[in-house]
Design an enzyme around this catalytic site. Structure first.
Site, PDB file in Angstrom:
ATOM      1  N   GLY A  87       0.818  -1.220   0.000  1.00  0.00           N
ATOM      2  CA  GLY A  87       0.000   0.000   0.000  1.00  0.00           C
ATOM      3  C   GLY A  87       0.845   1.261   0.000  1.00  0.00           C
ATOM      4  O   GLY A  87       0.319   2.367  -0.081  1.00  0.00           O
ATOM      5  N   SER A 154      -3.406   3.147   9.340  1.00  0.00           N
ATOM      6  CA  SER A 154      -3.324   3.220   7.877  1.00  0.00           C
ATOM      7  C   SER A 154      -4.232   2.171   7.225  1.00  0.00           C
ATOM      8  O   SER A 154      -4.093   1.897   6.024  1.00  0.00           O
ATOM      9  CB  SER A 154      -1.881   2.954   7.448  1.00  0.00           C
ATOM     10  N   GLU A 156      -7.016   1.755   5.821  1.00  0.00           N
ATOM     11  CA  GLU A 156      -7.713   1.894   4.530  1.00  0.00           C
ATOM     12  C   GLU A 156      -6.784   1.705   3.333  1.00  0.00           C
ATOM     13  O   GLU A 156      -7.220   1.336   2.256  1.00  0.00           O
ATOM     14  CB  GLU A 156      -8.352   3.286   4.424  1.00  0.00           C
ATOM     15  N   SER A 168       3.449  -5.144  11.636  1.00  0.00           N
ATOM     16  CA  SER A 168       2.560  -4.032  11.959  1.00  0.00           C
ATOM     17  C   SER A 168       1.746  -4.292  13.231  1.00  0.00           C
ATOM     18  O   SER A 168       1.537  -5.446  13.638  1.00  0.00           O
ATOM     19  CB  SER A 168       1.645  -3.864  10.742  1.00  0.00           C
ATOM     20  N   TYR A 421       4.430   6.235  21.827  1.00  0.00           N
ATOM     21  CA  TYR A 421       4.252   6.782  20.469  1.00  0.00           C
ATOM     22  C   TYR A 421       4.304   8.304  20.549  1.00  0.00           C
ATOM     23  O   TYR A 421       3.495   8.923  21.255  1.00  0.00           O
ATOM     24  CB  TYR A 421       2.895   6.311  19.950  1.00  0.00           C
TER      25      TYR A 421
HETATM   26  C1  LIG Z   1      -1.182   7.598   8.325  1.00  0.00           C
HETATM   27  C2  LIG Z   1      -0.413   6.370   8.700  1.00  0.00           C
HETATM   28  C3  LIG Z   1      -0.773   5.645   9.822  1.00  0.00           C
HETATM   29  C4  LIG Z   1      -0.074   4.487  10.166  1.00  0.00           C
HETATM   30  N1  LIG Z   1      -0.481   3.765  11.245  1.00  0.00           N
HETATM   31  C5  LIG Z   1       0.125   2.587  11.524  1.00  0.00           C
HETATM   32  C6  LIG Z   1      -0.340   1.782  12.598  1.00  0.00           C
HETATM   33  O1  LIG Z   1      -1.311   2.108  13.295  1.00  0.00           O
HETATM   34  N2  LIG Z   1       0.311   0.604  12.828  1.00  0.00           N
HETATM   35  C7  LIG Z   1       1.353   0.184  12.051  1.00  0.00           C
HETATM   36  O2  LIG Z   1       1.881  -0.892  12.288  1.00  0.00           O
HETATM   37  N3  LIG Z   1       1.826   0.960  11.049  1.00  0.00           N
HETATM   38  C8  LIG Z   1       1.237   2.118  10.756  1.00  0.00           C
HETATM   39  N4  LIG Z   1       1.696   2.885   9.710  1.00  0.00           N
HETATM   40  C9  LIG Z   1       2.841   2.405   8.922  1.00  0.00           C
HETATM   41  C10 LIG Z   1       2.429   1.475   7.741  1.00  0.00           C
HETATM   42  O3  LIG Z   1       1.064   1.638   7.445  1.00  0.00           O
HETATM   43  C11 LIG Z   1       2.725   0.021   8.069  1.00  0.00           C
HETATM   44  O4  LIG Z   1       4.126  -0.169   8.097  1.00  0.00           O
HETATM   45  C12 LIG Z   1       2.107  -0.980   7.077  1.00  0.00           C
HETATM   46  O5  LIG Z   1       2.268  -2.273   7.602  1.00  0.00           O
HETATM   47  C13 LIG Z   1       2.701  -0.917   5.694  1.00  0.00           C
HETATM   48  O6  LIG Z   1       1.848  -1.638   4.823  1.00  0.00           O
HETATM   49  P1  LIG Z   1       1.838  -1.320   3.258  1.00  0.00           P
HETATM   50  O7  LIG Z   1       0.950  -2.276   2.582  1.00  0.00           O
HETATM   51  O8  LIG Z   1       1.544   0.110   3.028  1.00  0.00           O
HETATM   52  O9  LIG Z   1       3.345  -1.657   2.889  1.00  0.00           O
HETATM   53  P2  LIG Z   1       4.366  -0.843   2.009  1.00  0.00           P
HETATM   54  O10 LIG Z   1       4.540   0.520   2.569  1.00  0.00           O
HETATM   55  O11 LIG Z   1       4.020  -0.942   0.587  1.00  0.00           O
HETATM   56  O12 LIG Z   1       5.686  -1.679   2.264  1.00  0.00           O
HETATM   57  C14 LIG Z   1       6.287  -1.747   3.536  1.00  0.00           C
HETATM   58  C15 LIG Z   1       7.510  -2.668   3.444  1.00  0.00           C
HETATM   59  O13 LIG Z   1       7.080  -4.002   3.197  1.00  0.00           O
HETATM   60  C16 LIG Z   1       7.594  -4.487   1.970  1.00  0.00           C
HETATM   61  N5  LIG Z   1       6.522  -5.266   1.359  1.00  0.00           N
HETATM   62  C17 LIG Z   1       5.276  -4.843   1.013  1.00  0.00           C
HETATM   63  N6  LIG Z   1       4.573  -5.866   0.507  1.00  0.00           N
HETATM   64  C18 LIG Z   1       5.378  -6.962   0.535  1.00  0.00           C
HETATM   65  C19 LIG Z   1       5.234  -8.325   0.119  1.00  0.00           C
HETATM   66  N7  LIG Z   1       4.110  -8.790  -0.390  1.00  0.00           N
HETATM   67  N8  LIG Z   1       6.291  -9.148   0.277  1.00  0.00           N
HETATM   68  C20 LIG Z   1       7.453  -8.708   0.809  1.00  0.00           C
HETATM   69  N9  LIG Z   1       7.645  -7.436   1.204  1.00  0.00           N
HETATM   70  C21 LIG Z   1       6.622  -6.579   1.068  1.00  0.00           C
HETATM   71  C22 LIG Z   1       7.999  -3.259   1.182  1.00  0.00           C
HETATM   72  O14 LIG Z   1       9.042  -3.514   0.275  1.00  0.00           O
HETATM   73  C23 LIG Z   1       8.426  -2.316   2.292  1.00  0.00           C
HETATM   74  O15 LIG Z   1       9.750  -2.593   2.674  1.00  0.00           O
HETATM   75  C24 LIG Z   1       1.026   4.065   9.363  1.00  0.00           C
HETATM   76  C25 LIG Z   1       1.381   4.804   8.231  1.00  0.00           C
HETATM   77  C26 LIG Z   1       0.675   5.944   7.907  1.00  0.00           C
HETATM   78  C27 LIG Z   1       1.069   6.718   6.678  1.00  0.00           C
END
Ligand SMILES: Cc1cc2nc3c(=O)[nH]c(=O)nc-3n(C[C@H](O)[C@H](O)[C@H](O)COP(=O)(O)OP(=O)(O)OC[C@H]3O[C@@H](n4cnc5c(N)ncnc54)[C@H](O)[C@@H]3O)c2cc1C
Length: 503
Positions: A87, A154, A156, A168, A421
């Site tokens: 995402g 995050s 959504e 996460s 946090y």
């Molecule tokens: C507004 C906001 C609020 C947030 N709140 C939280 C929260 O409450 N809790 C929390 O834990 N985090 C939170 N985060 C951080 C983030 O959402 C988490 O780290 C989330 O788990 C990332 O998921 P993603 O799908 O966006 O991964 P991405 O950002 O796309 O990727 C994250 C990492 O995982 C790797 N990756 C992605 N998909 C795969 C796959 N299929 N196989 C292998 N590697 C992969 C990527 O290469 C990258 O290194 C927040 C971020 C924002 C912007």
């Protein structure tokens, strides 16, 4: 928008097209620019200015595992690296297109691999593809009366693959656990082949391979499916809000709850600075007479002093259990001087919980640096760590000579400790935004690591934390992690510069 020309040769692109199909191999500037950014402060600054630090040469959309295996087979013929992209809500530079020695960067976007593949309602397990986002997953499970119970802020926009890859934590992790507690099995395609971990509830089979793959942040392979432990969706939800005269009293109340096996879904205890900020946000002219009388009363009882703090709680489950747990929690809070203020604050937080983090993007446009960072430590070290980190923020603001504000809350609680946090704000130094952010981040993270607290409780390592990994795990620990990477990714093509410090 400054996007350099792609370095992918025509013959390589033709090969990618033969594997993924014409529509699923993208070289246009807009697509490559979008895929160069996550959601960290630095990403937002770069998006704002149109100057990404690095851009993928080609973006591909796999629709099945076999295509990813075919891509890895091409490492024998072409010089490229792979950046997995879920995402893209990473706040630690996890999807940056680094290629070290100028290899072609292939960004793998899992948008098309977004299905819930199967649900075993008897065992309460769901096998899910990596690109499935939070709402789609919960909708599919909800139609069967089930939930995963993983709700990061995050939710959504973030994906199952990203959650598992970064360890996460959802807002209800105190009761349901972090994502690593919800993974029963995984499929990981690596440059050396595909690993499928056995689907078993527990085992005594040496070190837990599954837990080595969870949190690997795309640095050893690609998660192509995760089998997740789901649960019956709760029928009832109840909230509570409690004020304490001092942060220390609130901390002791949370510790006492967790150590007496009172485990609410959410316990969020703000420090005095965050409490003041929340009250300022909540006190608009729309307050009712009852609210104003209540405020007057509490002020007179000393609950609105400079040091007072607010705790919000949420409980999910069968009504009788929720009622029982809520009462036990409130009795505990009262024994530490807590004053119950009803369900309003908890309900309000719940309704706004997915929107609040995006206030950051609006403030950025007003010349305000806003970011968050987090850690976790034991109860015995938590109060002093909080003070040390607040001190590090103050020192950073002074060194930069900017007005700043830092605030924190405790959430994601355990019997032995909790996550801290922090949200911090400062006047942005125009033209020096990245330098300003790095100075604050370095000062605070040095304090965290020196204290022995977690380098990250849930944001992960990415690029931004990699340089502290050796100090955190020690040289031998890092050798073990590097050996695992080398075994699965000997040519170092997976997500360069993330997770592990550079050689
Ligand atoms: C507004 C906001 C609020 C947030 N709140 C939280 C929260 O409450 N809790 C929390 O834990 N985090 C939170 N985060 C951080 C983030 O959402 C988490 O780290 C989330 O788990 C990332 O998921 P993603 O799908 O966006 O991964 P991405 O950002 O796309 O990727 C994250 C990492 O995982 C790797 N990756 C992605 N998909 C795969 C796959 N299929 N196989 C292998 N590697 C992969 C990527 O290469 C990258 O290194 C927040 C971020 C924002 C912007």
């Amino acid at each position: 928008m400054k996007v350099p020309r792609t370095r992918a040769e025509d013959a390589f692109v033709r090969r990618l097209v033969s594997v993924f199909g014409n529509d699923n191999v993208r070289l246009d500037d807009a697509e490559r620019f979008v895929h160069s950014l996550g959601k960290g402060y630095l990403d937002l600054i770069r998006a704002w200015k149109g100057t990404p630090s690095s851009v993928p040469d080609v973006v591909v959309y796999p629709s099945n595992e076999s295509q990813i295996e075919q891509l890895f087979a091409e490492t024998a013929n072409w010089n490229f690296v792979v950046v997995p992209y879920g995402g893209a809500t990473t706040v630690v530079g996890g999807v940056e297109s680094r290629s070290g020695d100028a290899k072609v960067v292939v960004c793998l976007d899992f948008k098309l691999m977004n299905r819930v593949l199967s649900v075993d309602e008897k065992s309460l397990l769901a096998e899910v593809q990596p690109g499935c986002l939070g709402p789609k997953l919960e909708e599919a499970l909800g139609s069967l009366g089930l939930t995963l119970g993983h709700f990061p802020q995050s939710f959504e926009y973030s994906s199952v693959g990203g959650w598992v890859a970064t360890r996460s934590a959802g807002t209800e992790s105190t009761r349901y656990g972090k994502i690593e507690d919800m993974v029963e099995g995984l499929r990981l395609v690596t440059p050396q082949g595909t690993i499928k971990t056995p689907l078993v509830p527990a085992s005594a089979t040496g070190p837990d391979l599954r837990q080595i793959l969870v949190g690997s942040e795309g640095s050893i392979g690609v998660i192509t499916s995760a089998t997740l432990k789901v649960r019956k969706a709760p029928r009832f939800r109840s909230y509570a809000g409690v004020l304490f005269k001092r942060f220390a009293d609130g901390i002791e109340a949370v510790r006492s709850m967790l150590q007496s096996d009172i485990v609410p879904n959410v316990v969020r205890l703000s420090d005095p600075n965050e409490t003041r900020a929340s009250m300022a946000l909540a006190s608009h002219d729309g307050s009712s007479i009852a609210e104003r009388i209540g405020t007057w009363f509490l002020r007179n009882r000393g609950y609105f002093g400079n040091d007072s703090v607010v705790m919000i709680l949420a409980f999910n489950g069968p009504p009788e259990w929720v009622d029982f747990e809520r009462r036990r929690a409130l009795v505990t809070c009262k024994s530490f001087g807590g004053f119950s203020v009803g369900s309003g604050p908890g309900r309000m937080w719940y309704e706004e919980r997915f929107d609040l983090p995006y206030l950051r993007d609006k403030l950025l446009g007003m010349g305000v640096l806003v970011d968050t960072l987090e850690t976790a430590t034991t109860w015995s070290r938590l109060p002093s760590l909080h003070s040390q980190i607040m001190g590090a923020f103050t020192a950073a603001f002074q060194e930069l000579q900017v007005p700043g504000y830092a605030m924190a809350h405790i959430s994601h609680e355990y019997r032995t400790g909790a996550s801290l946090y922090f949200t911090f704000m400062a006047k942005q130094l125009a033209g020096r935004e990245e330098e300003e952010w790095h100075l604050i981040k370095n000062k605070v993270t040095n304090v965290i690591v020196a204290s022995g607290a977690s380098l990250s409780h849930h944001h992960g390592i990415g690029i931004e934390h990699a340089k502290w990994m050796e100090q955190y795990y020690g040289p031998l620990g890092i050798r073990v992690l590097k050996a695992i990477k080398h075994a699965l990714d000997p040519k170092a093509i997976m997500n360069p510069e993330k997770l592990l410090p550079a050689e």
